[in-house]
Each structure stands twice: as structure tokens, then as C-alpha cells.
Design a protein around this motif. Structure first.
Motif, PDB file in Angstrom:
ATOM      1  N   PHE A 195       0.844  -1.193   0.000  1.00 58.00           N
ATOM      2  CA  PHE A 195       0.000   0.000   0.000  1.00 58.00           C
ATOM      3  C   PHE A 195       0.881   1.245   0.000  1.00 58.00           C
ATOM      4  N   PHE A 196       0.563   2.180  -0.895  1.00 59.08           N
ATOM      5  CA  PHE A 196       1.291   3.443  -0.986  1.00 59.08           C
ATOM      6  C   PHE A 196       0.410   4.569  -0.451  1.00 59.08           C
ATOM      7  N   LYS A 197       0.926   5.284   0.514  1.00 59.34           N
ATOM      8  CA  LYS A 197       0.168   6.390   1.117  1.00 59.34           C
ATOM      9  C   LYS A 197       1.078   7.619   1.115  1.00 59.34           C
ATOM     10  N   ASP A 198       1.327   8.158  -0.066  1.00 60.35           N
ATOM     11  CA  ASP A 198       2.252   9.275  -0.200  1.00 60.35           C
ATOM     12  C   ASP A 198       1.660  10.558   0.386  1.00 60.35           C
ATOM     13  N   PRO A 199       2.502  11.421   0.973  1.00 61.04           N
ATOM     14  CA  PRO A 199       2.006  12.684   1.546  1.00 61.04           C
ATOM     15  C   PRO A 199       1.310  13.546   0.495  1.00 61.04           C
ATOM     16  N   GLY A 200       0.145  14.041   0.847  1.00 69.69           N
ATOM     17  CA  GLY A 200      -0.594  14.915  -0.057  1.00 69.69           C
ATOM     18  C   GLY A 200      -1.252  14.201  -1.211  1.00 69.69           C
ATOM     19  N   LEU A 201      -1.104  12.865  -1.291  1.00 68.94           N
ATOM     20  CA  LEU A 201      -1.628  12.108  -2.417  1.00 68.94           C
ATOM     21  C   LEU A 201      -2.396  10.855  -1.987  1.00 68.94           C
ATOM     22  N   GLY A 202      -1.968  10.245  -0.905  1.00 67.85           N
ATOM     23  CA  GLY A 202      -2.478   8.939  -0.512  1.00 67.85           C
ATOM     24  C   GLY A 202      -3.976   8.913  -0.319  1.00 67.85           C
ATOM     25  N   ALA A 203      -4.619   7.923  -0.922  1.00 68.48           N
ATOM     26  CA  ALA A 203      -6.077   7.833  -0.928  1.00 68.48           C
ATOM     27  C   ALA A 203      -6.629   7.375   0.410  1.00 68.48           C
ATOM     28  N   ALA A 204      -7.893   7.685   0.624  1.00 70.44           N
ATOM     29  CA  ALA A 204      -8.639   7.135   1.752  1.00 70.44           C
ATOM     30  C   ALA A 204      -9.114   5.726   1.398  1.00 70.44           C
ATOM     31  N   VAL A 205      -9.286   4.902   2.418  1.00 68.18           N
ATOM     32  CA  VAL A 205      -9.891   3.572   2.258  1.00 68.18           C
ATOM     33  C   VAL A 205     -11.042   3.497   3.254  1.00 68.18           C
ATOM     34  N   SER A 206     -12.251   3.457   2.744  1.00 69.59           N
ATOM     35  CA  SER A 206     -13.429   3.544   3.588  1.00 69.59           C
ATOM     36  C   SER A 206     -13.509   2.399   4.594  1.00 69.59           C
ATOM     37  N   TRP A 207     -14.184   2.658   5.702  1.00 72.91           N
ATOM     38  CA  TRP A 207     -14.399   1.655   6.736  1.00 72.91           C
ATOM     39  C   TRP A 207     -14.973   0.371   6.124  1.00 72.91           C
ATOM     40  N   ARG A 286      -8.641  -9.759   9.860  1.00 71.39           N
ATOM     41  CA  ARG A 286      -9.359  -9.259   8.698  1.00 71.39           C
ATOM     42  C   ARG A 286     -10.818  -8.929   9.002  1.00 71.39           C
ATOM     43  N   GLN A 287     -11.337  -9.430  10.111  1.00 78.55           N
ATOM     44  CA  GLN A 287     -12.734  -9.163  10.451  1.00 78.55           C
ATOM     45  C   GLN A 287     -12.925  -7.849  11.207  1.00 78.55           C
ATOM     46  N   LEU A 288     -11.836  -7.210  11.622  1.00 73.76           N
ATOM     47  CA  LEU A 288     -11.947  -5.910  12.281  1.00 73.76           C
ATOM     48  C   LEU A 288     -12.537  -4.873  11.327  1.00 73.76           C
ATOM     49  N   VAL A 289     -13.381  -4.015  11.847  1.00 72.27           N
ATOM     50  CA  VAL A 289     -13.751  -2.818  11.092  1.00 72.27           C
ATOM     51  C   VAL A 289     -12.524  -1.923  11.038  1.00 72.27           C
ATOM     52  N   HIS A 290     -12.116  -1.565   9.823  1.00 70.19           N
ATOM     53  CA  HIS A 290     -10.920  -0.749   9.680  1.00 70.19           C
ATOM     54  C   HIS A 290     -11.017   0.114   8.421  1.00 70.19           C
ATOM     55  N   GLY A 291     -10.171   1.114   8.348  1.00 65.90           N
ATOM     56  CA  GLY A 291     -10.133   2.025   7.215  1.00 65.90           C
ATOM     57  C   GLY A 291      -9.033   3.043   7.429  1.00 65.90           C
ATOM     58  N   SER A 292      -8.886   3.959   6.497  1.00 63.78           N
ATOM     59  CA  SER A 292      -7.868   5.009   6.658  1.00 63.78           C
ATOM     60  C   SER A 292      -8.314   6.271   5.948  1.00 63.78           C
ATOM     61  N   PHE A 293      -7.884   7.397   6.487  1.00 63.57           N
ATOM     62  CA  PHE A 293      -8.223   8.691   5.910  1.00 63.57           C
ATOM     63  C   PHE A 293      -7.195   9.082   4.852  1.00 63.57           C
ATOM     64  N   ALA A 294      -7.555   9.987   3.970  1.00 62.27           N
ATOM     65  CA  ALA A 294      -6.613  10.488   2.975  1.00 62.27           C
ATOM     66  C   ALA A 294      -5.411  11.118   3.688  1.00 62.27           C
ATOM     67  N   ASN A 295      -4.227  10.918   3.116  1.00 63.64           N
ATOM     68  CA  ASN A 295      -3.002  11.396   3.765  1.00 63.64           C
ATOM     69  C   ASN A 295      -2.702  12.838   3.383  1.00 63.64           C
ATOM     70  N   THR A 296      -3.258  13.763   4.157  1.00 64.66           N
ATOM     71  CA  THR A 296      -2.972  15.181   3.956  1.00 64.66           C
ATOM     72  C   THR A 296      -1.876  15.662   4.895  1.00 64.66           C
ATOM     73  N   GLY A 297      -1.132  14.727   5.472  1.00 55.29           N
ATOM     74  CA  GLY A 297       0.007  15.078   6.318  1.00 55.29           C
ATOM     75  C   GLY A 297       1.302  15.100   5.525  1.00 55.29           C
ATOM     76  N   PHE A 298       2.424  14.981   6.251  1.00 55.51           N
ATOM     77  CA  PHE A 298       3.744  15.148   5.635  1.00 55.51           C
ATOM     78  C   PHE A 298       4.579  13.864   5.627  1.00 55.51           C
TER      79      PHE A 298
END
Length: 388
Positions: A195-207, A286-298
Motif C-alpha cells: 500500500f502506498f500512502k504518499d504525503p498529499g496524495l495517498g487515498a482514503a480507504v473507507s471503513w 481481517r474481520q476488524l472494522v478498519h479504514g484510513s483517511f486520505a493522507n494530507t500530512g507530511f
């Protein structure tokens, strides 16, 4: 010590406009709650060599555990070098067969899917029918910078065929011993991605929850859909990292739309981030509810992910219709997919001859030869991923 990045929290919060204050509080509170949780530390074993029972109990309670410093600096440098070399070979964009040097791009001759692209800071899966519709809601999509590229790398599937360093990392004896500890000595591989989560670019992955096939199985339990082992190359923060809702791996399939409605926003109140330093490995149910926000950090996040199943969860099971070319996973299909482990173990032996190599029982008696050309022998291996 877990690093804290207040500047990135401020930048992320600011991208939420009117909800900036709420997001700042959410990120900060999530960081401190996660840091206080008693489910991290070095890999510990009992006197008989088995996994420490406190680790096993913590994983069962929360659905994840963070093994600190499992990979050392030298191996992380090898991985970083290989990943940088792979990125130079990426196509110039979606649909292109050439890289920036005008050469055939990485994976262009593969049948299996590999590099996936995404619009910067978007949520490409949320609210769609992709991946069997598991991403039920769309997360907030911040505005990318005016000079951001049109597309950014999102995920690389089947990465073991492209990287000697990744293949060797897959065979780390501590990593494979964790697979055995939780899923038995006849465990099976599942799916490998970066998974690539580049600063200012990395996508969100919904819950979402990852499992698909066994929610109504009469033998359902908290481990039936397996787990991911998530190696963090640069670490993971509240801004760029995966967030999880502890304990939800025991509750069956959940109505995430209702969870969001009850919370009044996408900020699920009981969620917390997976906080890691470079070289840490998260075992995440894998059964955990999980996700990630868009990477607007540095800070960047690159997660080298290895999936694992119990054999009983996949043997003679109809797959979930993703990743794999098979409808039903029989023993011959599983064996063929597992051969990647034999090659990985042999590759690691040559790089780390002083290390006690892991012995994978299902391949006992089989011999594997490693040389740099051996990667060609596992081309398109992810057509045989065991998706459930």
C-alpha cells in the motif's frame, strides 16, 4: 517510543474545513488512546518456544497486535532500495505500458492484476460495488494541491514477483512463526500487496471488514477469515495509518452505514490508529472494522502486507470471486500457491545464512533453488490468491 506528528495532524485537520476542530481532536485523542493500549512490544516466547500467552490474549481481545522492531535497519534499507527501483519502473500512468524511461513498465506483461492507481486524496472504493461492496460508505475526499499529479500509485498486488527484498522479507522466520502460532503449521498464504500512502496524495480507504465467505458459517469464530501481517517501512501515524475499531472481529458482519449514522460522522468514536515505527509489524484480524483517511500530512506510509489463512478456512471452499482464477480451492491449488513460500525461504537462506530458517511443513521434502532469475518462476502467482 511512538513518534507523534502534530504538524501533520494540523495539516490534516485543516483540510476538513468547517470540521477542522473536530478532526484535530479526533486524531489527537486517537493517537493517545492507541499509544496507551497494552498490545504492543517485542515478539516474546514462553520457555517451550511457543508464542507468549499474553500476546495471544491481547490479539484475541483487540483484534490486532504490534510487534516492535521485527525487521532491522539493514533489511529495511534493502526493502527501501527495491521499492524505489520498482517505482522507477512503474508506468507513467493508468493504461500506459511504458515507464518514464520509455521502457516496458513493471508488470505490463502479467495476466494477474498488479499496480492500481487512484486520484490523489480520493476514496476510490467507498460507496461502490467493488470488492463485493464491502466499503459501504464514502469517506471525505480533501482537495489535492493544484500541482498534484492526476493519478497516484495506490496498491501493488503480487509484489513478491517483482522484488527479491520483499520475497526475502516474506520468509522472515519470526513472521512465519506467527502464522503458525495463530493458524497452525499447515497455514496457507493468502494475498500479498504493498500500500502506498504518499504525503498529499495517498487515498482514503473507507471503513470495511475484509471477510466475505464465512460470516454465516456454522463454525464461524473470530479467526475464520485470517489476518494480515503489515510491515511498516517508514512507520504509521494517526494521519497516514490504518484505523481500527478494537473488538469488532468477534461481532460478525456489521452494518457500517448504521455505525456511521449513529456516530453522526465518519469519525467512528471507538476507532484508533495503528501507530508504528519503521520495522514494526502489525498482525491485524481481517474481520476488524478498519479504514484510513486520505493522507494530507507530511509523512509517507508504505505497508508491505502479507496475508495468512487457516487451511480449514480455504480447503474445498468456494472463493470470494476476487484475486483468484479458481472457483474452489482444492488441495492441489493451495499447494501450488504455497510454493512461493518455498522459494522465499530459500532466497532468505542465501541472504541470511546465519539465521535459523523457518521450516514450512506442507512443503517438507521439496527442494527449491534460488537465483536472481527465480523470480520469473512465480510470475502471476497471485492468480492463485486464496480470497475468502
Amino acid at each position: 517510543m511512538i513518534k507523534y506528528f502534530p504538524e501533520s495532524i494540523e495539516a490534516c485537520a485543516a483540510s476538513y474545513g468547517a470540521a477542522a476542530d473536530e478532526m484535530r481532536i479526533y486524531l489527537t485523542d486517537g493517537h493517545h488512546r492507541a499509544a496507551a493500549l497494552p498490545n504492543r512490544g517485542v515478539l516474546r516466547r514462553s520457555a517451550d518456544g511457543s508464542l507468549d500467552e499474553k500476546i495471544r490474549a491481547a490479539y484475541s481481545e483487540y483484534g490486532f497486535y504490534i510487534f516492535e522492531g521485527l525487521y532491522g535497519t539493514a533489511e529495511l534499507e534493502d526493502l527501501e532500495q527495491d521499492l524505489n527501483n520498482m517505482r522507477k519502473k512503474f508506468p507513467v500512468g493508468p493504461g500506459s505500458s511504458l515507464n518514464l524511461q520509455g521502457e516496458p513498465a513493471l508488470g505490463v506483461d502479467c495476466k494477474a492484476p498488479n499496480l492500481q492507481w487512484v486520484k490523489p486524496l480520493s476514496d476510490p472504493l467507498g460507496g461502490t460495488g467493488l470488492l463485493n461492496g464491502r466499503h459501504q460508505v464514502k469517506l471525505f475526499e480533501p482537495k489535492a494541491a493544484d500541482d498534484a499529479p492526476e493519478y497516484s500509485p495506490f496498491v501493488l498486488m503480487g509484489h513478491l514477483q517483482f522484488s527479491e527484498a520483499c520475497l526475502r522479507a516474506y520468509a522472515h522466520p519470526d513472521l512465519l512463526s506467527l502464522c503458525e502460532a495463530f493458524n497452525g503449521e499447515d497455514f496457507t498464504p493468502f494475498h500479498d500487496v504493498i500500500f502506498f500512502k504518499d504525503p498529499g496524495l495517498g487515498a482514503a480507504v473507507s471503513w470495511h471488514q475484509d471477510g466475505d465467505t464465512h460470516w454465516d458459517n456454522p463454525l464461524f469464530d473470530e479467526n475464520i477469515h485470517g489476518f494480515n501481517l503489515m510491515l511498516q517501512l517508514y512507520g504509521s501515524t494517526a494521519v497516514n495509518g490504518v484505523w481500527v475499531v478494537p473488538g469488532t472481529h468477534k461481532l460478525g458482519r456489521l452494518d457500517i452505514k448504521q455505525m456511521i449514522a449513529d456516530a453522526g460522522s465518519e469519525r467512528l468514536p471507538d476507532a484508533m490508529p495503528l501507530l508504528c515505527n519503521p520495522g514494526d509489524v502489525v498482525i491485524c484480524n481481517r474481520q476488524l472494522v478498519h479504514g484510513s483517511f486520505a493522507n494530507t500530512g507530511f509523512e509517507p506510509r508504505i505497508t508491505v502486507n502479507f496475508g495468512c489463512h487457516r487451511r480449514s478456512s480455504v480447503l474445498n471452499v468456494k472463493g470470494a470471486g476476487m484475486h483468484s482464477e479458481a472457483a474452489v480451492y482444492d488441495s492441489a491449488f493451495i499447494h501450488e500457491r504455497s510454493k512461493v513460500l518455498g522459494l522465499a525461504i530459500e532466497a532468505r537462506k542465501q541472504r541470511y545464512p546465519q539465521e535459523q530458517a523457518y521450516i514450512y511443513k506442507p512443503l517438507a521434502g521439496e527442494s527449491y533453488t534460488w537465483n536472481p532469475e527465480s523470480l520469473q518462476s512465480i510470475k502471476d502467482y497471485n492468480l492463485r490468491d486464496l480470497s475468502i
